[in-house]
Design a protein around this motif. Structure first.
Motif, PDB file in Angstrom:
ATOM      1  N   TYR A   1      20.070  53.443  33.717  1.00 47.60           N
ATOM      2  CA  TYR A   1      18.915  53.889  32.942  1.00 47.60           C
ATOM      3  C   TYR A   1      19.354  54.436  31.591  1.00 47.60           C
ATOM      4  CZ  TYR A   1      16.500  53.653  37.466  1.00 47.60           C
ATOM      5  OH  TYR A   1      15.982  53.239  38.667  1.00 47.60           O
ATOM      6  N   ASN A   2      18.419  54.447  30.633  1.00 47.88           N
ATOM      7  CA  ASN A   2      18.783  54.910  29.297  1.00 47.88           C
ATOM      8  C   ASN A   2      19.004  56.412  29.230  1.00 47.88           C
ATOM      9  OD1 ASN A   2      16.161  55.871  29.391  1.00 47.88           O
ATOM     10  ND2 ASN A   2      15.370  54.564  27.755  1.00 47.88           N
ATOM     11  N   SER A   3      18.761  57.118  30.334  1.00 47.93           N
ATOM     12  CA  SER A   3      19.066  58.551  30.383  1.00 47.93           C
ATOM     13  C   SER A   3      20.559  58.799  30.553  1.00 47.93           C
ATOM     14  CB  SER A   3      18.311  59.208  31.542  1.00 47.93           C
ATOM     15  OG  SER A   3      18.663  58.599  32.783  1.00 47.93           O
ATOM     16  N   THR A   4      21.310  57.763  30.932  1.00 56.40           N
ATOM     17  CA  THR A   4      22.754  57.897  31.143  1.00 56.40           C
ATOM     18  C   THR A   4      23.448  58.219  29.831  1.00 56.40           C
ATOM     19  OG1 THR A   4      22.672  56.315  32.964  1.00 56.40           O
ATOM     20  CG2 THR A   4      24.811  56.727  31.977  1.00 56.40           C
ATOM     21  N   SER A   5      24.365  59.166  29.897  1.00 59.11           N
ATOM     22  CA  SER A   5      25.052  59.630  28.693  1.00 59.11           C
ATOM     23  C   SER A   5      26.541  59.814  28.963  1.00 59.11           C
ATOM     24  CB  SER A   5      24.453  60.978  28.254  1.00 59.11           C
ATOM     25  OG  SER A   5      24.720  61.966  29.245  1.00 59.11           O
ATOM     26  N   VAL A   6      27.247  60.236  27.937  1.00 58.13           N
ATOM     27  CA  VAL A   6      28.666  60.570  28.100  1.00 58.13           C
ATOM     28  C   VAL A   6      28.810  61.666  29.145  1.00 58.13           C
ATOM     29  CG1 VAL A   6      30.671  61.574  26.954  1.00 58.13           C
ATOM     30  CG2 VAL A   6      29.274  59.876  25.750  1.00 58.13           C
ATOM     31  N   GLU A   7      27.881  62.654  29.109  1.00 57.00           N
ATOM     32  CA  GLU A   7      27.931  63.756  30.076  1.00 57.00           C
ATOM     33  C   GLU A   7      27.721  63.255  31.510  1.00 57.00           C
ATOM     34  OE1 GLU A   7      26.268  63.929  27.193  1.00 57.00           O
ATOM     35  OE2 GLU A   7      27.485  65.450  26.165  1.00 57.00           O
ATOM     36  N   SER A   8      26.900  62.218  31.677  1.00 58.04           N
ATOM     37  CA  SER A   8      26.667  61.658  33.006  1.00 58.04           C
ATOM     38  C   SER A   8      27.971  61.129  33.599  1.00 58.04           C
ATOM     39  CB  SER A   8      25.645  60.518  32.942  1.00 58.04           C
ATOM     40  OG  SER A   8      24.450  60.926  32.325  1.00 58.04           O
ATOM     41  N   HIS A   9      28.722  60.424  32.788  1.00 54.12           N
ATOM     42  CA  HIS A   9      29.991  59.870  33.262  1.00 54.12           C
ATOM     43  C   HIS A   9      31.038  60.972  33.447  1.00 54.12           C
ATOM     44  CE1 HIS A   9      29.038  55.582  33.168  1.00 54.12           C
ATOM     45  NE2 HIS A   9      28.309  55.837  32.081  1.00 54.12           N
ATOM     46  N   GLY A  10      30.966  61.997  32.602  1.00 52.99           N
ATOM     47  CA  GLY A  10      31.876  63.136  32.787  1.00 52.99           C
ATOM     48  C   GLY A  10      31.595  63.858  34.089  1.00 52.99           C
ATOM     49  N   CYS A  11      30.306  63.985  34.423  1.00 49.93           N
ATOM     50  CA  CYS A  11      29.900  64.588  35.692  1.00 49.93           C
ATOM     51  C   CYS A  11      30.430  63.759  36.857  1.00 49.93           C
ATOM     52  CB  CYS A  11      28.372  64.680  35.757  1.00 49.93           C
ATOM     53  SG  CYS A  11      27.714  65.315  37.311  1.00 49.93           S
ATOM     54  N   ALA A  12      30.293  62.436  36.769  1.00 49.90           N
ATOM     55  CA  ALA A  12      30.790  61.559  37.825  1.00 49.90           C
ATOM     56  C   ALA A  12      32.292  61.719  38.006  1.00 49.90           C
ATOM     57  CB  ALA A  12      30.452  60.106  37.493  1.00 49.90           C
ATOM     58  N   GLN A  13      33.022  61.848  36.906  1.00 49.47           N
ATOM     59  CA  GLN A  13      34.474  62.027  37.002  1.00 49.47           C
ATOM     60  C   GLN A  13      34.825  63.290  37.787  1.00 49.47           C
ATOM     61  OE1 GLN A  13      36.568  62.060  33.260  1.00 49.47           O
ATOM     62  NE2 GLN A  13      38.476  62.804  34.176  1.00 49.47           N
ATOM     63  N   LEU A  14      34.130  64.379  37.483  1.00 46.39           N
ATOM     64  CA  LEU A  14      34.381  65.633  38.197  1.00 46.39           C
ATOM     65  C   LEU A  14      34.123  65.475  39.696  1.00 46.39           C
ATOM     66  CD1 LEU A  14      32.766  68.301  35.831  1.00 46.39           C
ATOM     67  CD2 LEU A  14      35.197  68.073  36.380  1.00 46.39           C
ATOM     68  N   LEU A  15      33.050  64.766  40.048  1.00 41.83           N
ATOM     69  CA  LEU A  15      32.671  64.611  41.450  1.00 41.83           C
ATOM     70  C   LEU A  15      33.628  63.675  42.183  1.00 41.83           C
ATOM     71  CD1 LEU A  15      28.809  64.466  40.954  1.00 41.83           C
ATOM     72  CD2 LEU A  15      30.196  66.414  41.709  1.00 41.83           C
ATOM     73  N   LEU A  16      34.106  62.656  41.487  1.00 43.48           N
ATOM     74  CA  LEU A  16      35.105  61.771  42.089  1.00 43.48           C
ATOM     75  C   LEU A  16      36.402  62.524  42.333  1.00 43.48           C
ATOM     76  CD1 LEU A  16      34.519  58.504  40.023  1.00 43.48           C
ATOM     77  CD2 LEU A  16      33.861  58.924  42.384  1.00 43.48           C
ATOM     78  N   GLU A  17      36.776  63.343  41.394  1.00 44.48           N
ATOM     79  CA  GLU A  17      37.991  64.149  41.553  1.00 44.48           C
ATOM     80  C   GLU A  17      37.854  65.141  42.700  1.00 44.48           C
ATOM     81  OE1 GLU A  17      39.481  64.079  36.864  1.00 44.48           O
ATOM     82  OE2 GLU A  17      38.365  65.807  37.649  1.00 44.48           O
ATOM     83  N   ALA A  18      36.607  65.557  42.983  1.00 36.17           N
ATOM     84  CA  ALA A  18      36.361  66.511  44.079  1.00 36.17           C
ATOM     85  C   ALA A  18      36.238  65.805  45.436  1.00 36.17           C
ATOM     86  CB  ALA A  18      35.099  67.310  43.796  1.00 36.17           C
ATOM     87  N   GLY A  19      36.275  64.480  45.431  1.00 40.09           N
ATOM     88  CA  GLY A  19      36.304  63.775  46.714  1.00 40.09           C
ATOM     89  C   GLY A  19      35.148  62.844  47.010  1.00 40.09           C
ATOM     90  N   ALA A  20      34.165  62.722  46.106  1.00 41.70           N
ATOM     91  CA  ALA A  20      33.061  61.793  46.334  1.00 41.70           C
ATOM     92  C   ALA A  20      33.588  60.367  46.400  1.00 41.70           C
ATOM     93  CB  ALA A  20      32.021  61.917  45.220  1.00 41.70           C
TER      94      ALA A  20
END
Length: 335
Positions: free
Chosen positions: A175-194
């Motif tokens: 969606y067009n709501s996706t931003s750089v911050e969205s991907h940064g958030c995903a990185q943090l969650l992947l690093e936490a084990g998602a």
């Protein structure tokens, strides 16, 4: 503006740390964002030894039963005011107090304090502190930032809930709501084990043959109008009940209409529990939120909805008429 740069961010963080009792609220017909964000916050409270409660007006869709502490969701339409008297009331992903417990005004008056954590641009700012970040693609981005700033880390279960919340609200970053911050958030969650593959299996690879046929029925009714700019389909209540479909089973169905070349506004009307639920999707220059507001609804710029009372056939005709008028005139003041 990211959540961390919002001056209200620190205020919400301080309140979460200061209060020993939290009552966390989800919105009606709960989706992945309100539930994933709320359960992650609830899990943090449990780890911190807080007295915590998580409450929703409607039951938990089975799709999200893997969230940490999922069995502890309290399902009720209202809550005794005495239960929030000494608590911090935390509304998560709730744009208006009308979308949660029926006695919300009473609860807001009775609670020790309140925070409203959300990303809807039409939020009514009903709490004492309103941390609303419309630029966030999901409330999960804000909750992830709060958990990170809290300083106690993010567990694998919390990361899974938050990643689910993130991808269900931003369409897996489409969606067009996706931003750089969205991907940064995903990185943090992947690093936490998602684990994205496991999460996708849980939320997307669970359709029954009945629900698949229900989707097919809706698709078979697709109607294009307004010069091909609008697409609409619908389902009656007995059809939804016959497929044993909960509210979550229809998530994503309307997006199929947006795959049609030239379609700028998609409409899905579903009859459920005596109400007509309208879902709206749009592409620029049209606003799903503006169109939904004509029926007393709201939401995001390109994804919104409304509950409409009245007979189904009359409502269907009214929705089509308003959509044609909106596309023709392009603003809510058009007659």
């Amino acid at each position: 503006m990211t959540a961390e740069k919002n001056g209200l961010f620190d205020e919400v963080l301080k309140k979460l740390k200061r209060h020993d009792s939290w009552v966390i609220l989800c919105h009606e017909n709960p989706d992945g964002d309100t539930l994933g964000s709320a359960f992650a916050l609830y899990s943090l409270g449990k780890r911190e030894g807080k007295s915590v409660m998580i409450v929703c007006p409607d039951s938990l869709p089975d799709t999200f039963s893997f969230f940490p502490h999922a069995a502890e969701l309290r399902v009720t339409k209202s809550l005794p005011a005495g239960e929030v008297r000494n608590a911090l009331l935390a509304a998560v992903d709730i744009s208006t107090e009308k979308r949660t417990l029926a006695n919300m005004p009473e609860l807001l008056s009775a609670c020790a304090d309140s925070v409203n954590i959300d990303h809807h641009g039409d939020n009514t700012m009903f709490a004492a502190t309103n941390l609303v970040v419309p630029s966030a693609s999901a409330t999960a981005e804000i909750i992830t930032a709060l958990l990170s700033a809290y300083g106690k880390g993010i567990t694998e279960g919390e990361a899974s809930a938050l990643y689910t919340a993130l991808v269900t609200d931003n369409g897996n970053f489409r969606y067009n709501s996706t931003s750089v911050e969205s991907h940064g958030c995903a990185q943090l969650l992947l690093e936490a084990g998602a684990k994205p593959t496991e999460i996708d299996d849980r939320i997307n690879e669970n359709m029954t043959d009945k629900i698949l046929r229900l989707w097919g029925l809706a698709l078979s009714r697709t109607e294009l109008f307004a010069g091909g700019k609008c697409a609409l389909f619908w389902l009656r209540g007995f059809e939804i009940d016959g497929a044993d479909a909960d509210s979550n089973a229809l998530d994503g169905l309307i997006n199929m209409l947006m795959r049609i070349k030239g379609v700028k506004v998609a409409l899905f009307l579903a009859e459920k529990n005596g109400n007509n639920k309208l879902s709206v999707r749009s592409r620029a220059p049209y606003s799903a939120r503006d169109l939904a507001s004509r029926f007393g609804g709201g939401g995001h710029q390109n994804a919104a909805g409304a509950k409409i009372s009245g007979g189904f056939e009359d409502t269907l005709a009214s929705v089509k008429k308003e959509a044609e008028k909106y596309v023709a005139f392009g603003n809510t003041s058009a007659q």
